[in-house]
Write a protein that holds these residues in place. Structure first.
Motif, mmCIF file in Angstrom:
data_model
loop_
_atom_site.group_PDB
_atom_site.id
_atom_site.type_symbol
_atom_site.label_atom_id
_atom_site.label_comp_id
_atom_site.label_asym_id
_atom_site.label_seq_id
_atom_site.Cartn_x
_atom_site.Cartn_y
_atom_site.Cartn_z
ATOM 1 N N PHE A 112 -0.714 11.081 -2.117
ATOM 2 C CA PHE A 112 -0.154 12.280 -1.498
ATOM 3 C C PHE A 112 0.514 13.166 -2.545
ATOM 4 C CE2 PHE A 112 -0.298 9.833 2.555
ATOM 5 C CZ PHE A 112 -1.118 10.718 3.228
ATOM 6 N N ALA A 113 1.170 12.570 -3.530
ATOM 7 C CA ALA A 113 1.779 13.358 -4.610
ATOM 8 C C ALA A 113 0.705 14.055 -5.431
ATOM 9 C CB ALA A 113 2.632 12.454 -5.496
ATOM 10 N N HIS A 150 0.805 -1.215 0.000
ATOM 11 C CA HIS A 150 0.000 0.000 0.000
ATOM 12 C C HIS A 150 0.844 1.274 0.000
ATOM 13 C CE1 HIS A 150 -3.632 -2.297 0.474
ATOM 14 N NE2 HIS A 150 -3.110 -2.918 1.526
ATOM 15 N N TYR A 151 2.115 1.181 0.301
ATOM 16 C CA TYR A 151 2.966 2.370 0.340
ATOM 17 C C TYR A 151 3.044 3.093 -1.001
ATOM 18 C CZ TYR A 151 4.383 0.809 4.973
ATOM 19 O OH TYR A 151 4.389 0.416 6.280
ATOM 20 N N PRO A 152 3.209 2.412 -2.123
ATOM 21 C CA PRO A 152 3.217 3.146 -3.399
ATOM 22 C C PRO A 152 1.900 3.856 -3.684
ATOM 23 C CG PRO A 152 4.141 0.962 -3.714
ATOM 24 C CD PRO A 152 3.585 1.019 -2.331
#
Length: 115
Positions: free
Chosen positions: A86-87, A78-80
């Protein structure tokens, strides 16, 4: 002879479009995205057990390759996605800020205000 391993009730599933699967030709190689134990047993006319056994490293030198990825909870995938959102939020905020500043400067120039 004994085999040591971890038993999984079924292989992991990913999102799949379409529910009906056609039985493929077993003479041709294929890649299965969502492996179904029951269909595979019927296709090959095997008596298929309702689980998968993942053999663990036992220290035996039998020539079998056992380099598997470690079992995780899956949170790290899920980090990517979090970075992507957020980006995107940062890009939207930057666009809003820069366009607002540009509009503010244009209005000051039209009204004759000086810096």
């Amino acid at each position: 002879m004994s085999i040591e391993g971890i038993v999984f009730p079924e292989p992991g599933r990913v999102y799949e479009l379409g529910g009906g699967k056609n039985l493929p030709d077993i003479a041709r190689p294929r890649i299965e995205q969502n492996f179904d134990l029951e269909i595979e047993g019927k296709l090959r006319d095997w008596k298929q057990l309702p689980f998968i056994l993942r053999e663990i490293e036992t220290g035996q030198e039998d020539g079998m390759l056992r380099e598997r990825s470690p079992l995780t909870s899956g949170v790290d995938r899920h980090y990517p996605y979090a970075f992507q959102w957020f980006a995107l939020a940062f890009a939207g905020f930057s666009f809003w800020l820069l366009s607002g500043l540009r509009q503010y400067q244009c209005q000051r120039w039209v009204n004759g205000d000086q810096w």
